[in-house]
Design an enzyme around this catalytic site. Structure first.
Site, short mmCIF file in Angstrom:
data_model
loop_
_atom_site.label_atom_id
_atom_site.label_comp_id
_atom_site.label_asym_id
_atom_site.label_seq_id
_atom_site.Cartn_x
_atom_site.Cartn_y
_atom_site.Cartn_z
N ARG A 298 -0.15 5.94 -0.39
CA ARG A 298 -1.07 4.82 -0.58
C ARG A 298 -1.60 4.25 0.73
O ARG A 298 -2.81 4.10 0.92
CB ARG A 298 -0.35 3.68 -1.34
CG ARG A 298 -0.26 3.87 -2.81
CD ARG A 298 1.02 3.22 -3.34
NE ARG A 298 2.11 4.14 -3.06
CZ ARG A 298 2.54 5.04 -3.92
NH1 ARG A 298 2.05 5.06 -5.14
NH2 ARG A 298 3.48 5.91 -3.59
N THR A 299 -0.68 3.92 1.64
CA THR A 299 -1.10 3.18 2.84
C THR A 299 -2.00 4.05 3.72
O THR A 299 -3.05 3.61 4.19
CB THR A 299 0.15 2.70 3.62
OG1 THR A 299 1.04 2.09 2.69
CG2 THR A 299 -0.23 1.71 4.69
N LYS B 137 7.43 18.90 20.60
CA LYS B 137 7.83 19.52 21.89
C LYS B 137 8.55 18.50 22.76
O LYS B 137 8.75 18.73 23.94
CB LYS B 137 6.58 20.02 22.63
CG LYS B 137 5.78 21.07 21.90
CD LYS B 137 4.54 21.42 22.74
CE LYS B 137 3.49 22.08 21.88
NZ LYS B 137 2.17 22.07 22.57
N ARG C 278 2.88 3.67 11.22
CA ARG C 278 4.10 3.57 10.40
C ARG C 278 5.21 4.30 11.13
O ARG C 278 5.03 5.42 11.62
CB ARG C 278 3.90 4.17 9.02
CG ARG C 278 5.22 4.22 8.22
CD ARG C 278 5.04 4.59 6.79
NE ARG C 278 4.43 3.50 6.03
CZ ARG C 278 4.30 3.51 4.70
NH1 ARG C 278 4.72 4.55 4.01
NH2 ARG C 278 3.75 2.50 4.07
N HIS D 138 5.65 -4.98 6.37
CA HIS D 138 4.57 -4.15 5.84
C HIS D 138 3.44 -5.14 5.50
O HIS D 138 3.17 -5.42 4.34
CB HIS D 138 5.07 -3.41 4.60
CG HIS D 138 4.18 -2.30 4.13
ND1 HIS D 138 2.91 -2.08 4.64
CD2 HIS D 138 4.38 -1.33 3.19
CE1 HIS D 138 2.37 -1.03 4.02
NE2 HIS D 138 3.25 -0.55 3.15
N1 CP Z 1 3.54 0.95 -0.92
C1 CP Z 1 3.49 1.86 0.05
O1 CP Z 1 3.63 1.57 1.25
O2 CP Z 1 3.29 3.14 -0.40
P1 CP Z 1 3.23 4.44 0.53
O3 CP Z 1 4.59 4.66 1.09
O4 CP Z 1 2.79 5.54 -0.40
O5 CP Z 1 2.23 4.18 1.62
#
Ligand code: CP
Length: 315
Positions: free
Chosen positions: A54-55, A82, A104, A132
Site C-alpha cells: 500500500r504505502t 555489496k 521505510r 508511520h
Molecule cells: N498499512 C501499510 O503500511 O501497508 P503496507 O505495509 O502494505 O505498506
C-alpha cells in the site's frame, strides 16, 4: 514543513491543513485524467528496506499524479548487497538530484539519520515499531470523511484493538487522533501493550465487548506475528475469540461506527468477518484515501503554489 518523520512533529493545525489539501487531491483523483503539474521538475525516491504494498505504491502513484519524476530503489538489486552503507546510499542517490526521500526501514529513527545526510525532504513511510505518519493522516482523513468531521474530532471515541506493542500505526494514530481531540482507548491483553504507557493520552481496556458499543471507530491492528519474539497470546484462535471482530460483535457496534484496519489483514485473526460485508467498513477507502493524502503530503513538502490544474492546463 521540510520533513514528515513523526506525527509528534506536526501540529493539529498542520494535520487539518493536510487533510483539507487531501480534499482537493481527492477531487483531482476523481477527474478522467487524474494528473496535475503541481510537482513538475521534482524528483521523489522510494527507498523501502522493508516490504510494502500500500504505502510504496500509493506514494509512487501520488508523486506521478502530481507530475513528479519518481525513482524506485530496490534493496534486493542495489549495492546494499555489496555492503554499501545507508549513509553512502543516501549520499549517492542525493547526488543524482532528489527532492524527497520516502523511506521505510526496520530500525526506528532512520528517517532522522537520513535527514542529516541529505538536503532533500524525508518522509517516514514506517520506521520499526516507531512511526508511520502518513498512515495516521490517511486514517484521520478516512474518519473525517466517514463521520463527516471536517474540523476536529472532539467527542469521538476511537478504539484501537490488538497488537499495540509492535505497532507503529498505533503510535502514530494515537498522536494524530488525540491531537484532533478524540478520546482513544487501547483494547488489548496486557502482553500486547507496550511495557510503559507513560505519556500516552489513552485509556486502557482488556475486554473488547465492554467498550465496543461506545465506540465511533473500531480500529483493528494487524497481529504482527513476525515481530513477536515469544508467544504473547495463548493461541491465535483464543486471541480471535476475545478480540477478533466477528458477526455477533459487529452487530453490537453503533449504527454509524466505522471499522478500519491498516492492512495487510490476517483474515480469521483480527477480523473474522469479510469486511466488505460490514456496513461501517472503510478498509478499502483507507487505501484510496492513502493516494489523496500522500499527494497532499508531497504537495505540502515540495509544492510551490502550483495550481491544481489538469494536464491540458484547464481548471
Ligand atoms: N498499512 C501499510 O503500511 O501497508 P503496507 O505495509 O502494505 O505498506
Amino acid at each position: 514543513m521540510k520533513h514528515l518523520r513523526s506525527i509528534d512533529e506536526v501540529s493539529a493545525e498542520s494535520i487539518l491543513s493536510v487533510l483539507k489539501t487531501a480534499d482537493a487531491m481527492a477531487e483531482v483523483n476523481s477527474r478522467p485524467i487524474p494528473k496535475v503539474p503541481a510537482l513538475r521538475g521534482k524528483t521523489v525516491v522510494s527507498l523501502f528496506f522493508e516490504d510494502s504494498t500500500r504505502t510504496r505504491l500509493s506514494f509512487e502513484t501520488a508523486a506521478k499524479r502530481l507530475s513528479a519524476d519518481t525513482m524506485t530503489f530496490s534493496v534486493g538489486t542495489s549495492s546494499v548487497n555489496k555492503g554499501e552503507s545507508l549513509r553512502d546510499t543516501i549520499e549517492t542517490v542525493s547526488a543524482m538530484g532528489v527532492d524527497a526521500f520516502v523511506v521505510r526501514h526496520k530500525t526506528s529513527g532512520v528517517p532522522w539519520q537520513i535527514s542529516e545526510w541529505t538536503d532533500a525532504s524525508v518522509v517516514n513511510a514506517g520506521d520499526g515499531w516507531h512511526q508511520h505518519p502518513t498512515q495516521a493522516l490517511l486514517d484521520a482523513y478516512t474518519i473525517r470523511v466517514g463521520l463527516n468531521r471536517p474540523e476536529r474530532f472532539d467527542g469521538l471515541h476511537i478504539g484501537i484493538v490488538g497488537d499495540v506493542k509492535h505497532s507503529r500505526v498505533a503510535r502514530s494514530d494515537v498522536q494524530a487522533f488525540t491531537k484532533l481531540g478524540a478520546k482513544v482507548t487501547l483494547v488489548a491483553p496486557s502482553t500486547l501493550l507496550p511495557a510503559s504507557l507513560e505519556g500516552w493520552p489513552v485509556e486502557i481496556c482488556h475486554d473488547l465487548d465492554d467498550v465496543l458499543p461506545a465506540l465511533d471507530v473500531v480500529y483493528l491492528l494487524r497481529m504482527q506475528i513476525e515481530r513477536q519474539e515469544q508467544s504473547l497470546v495463548p493461541s491465535l484462535r483464543e486471541y480471535s475469540t476475545r478480540y477478533g471482530l466477528d458477526v455477533p460483535r459487529s452487530r453490537r457496534m453503533q449504527e454509524h461506527a466505522l471499522v478500519m484496519h491498516p492492512g495487510p489483514m490476517n483474515r480469521g485473526v483480527e477480523i473474522v468477518v469479510d469486511p466488505s460485508s460490514l456496513r461501517g467498513s472503510r478498509v478499502i477507502q483507507q487505501v484510496s484515501h492513502g493516494v489523496s493524502v500522500r499527494m497532499a503530503v508531497l504537495f505540502h513538502l515540495l509544492g510551490q503554489g502550483g495550481e491544481l490544474v489538469e494536464e491540458s492546463g484547464a481548471l
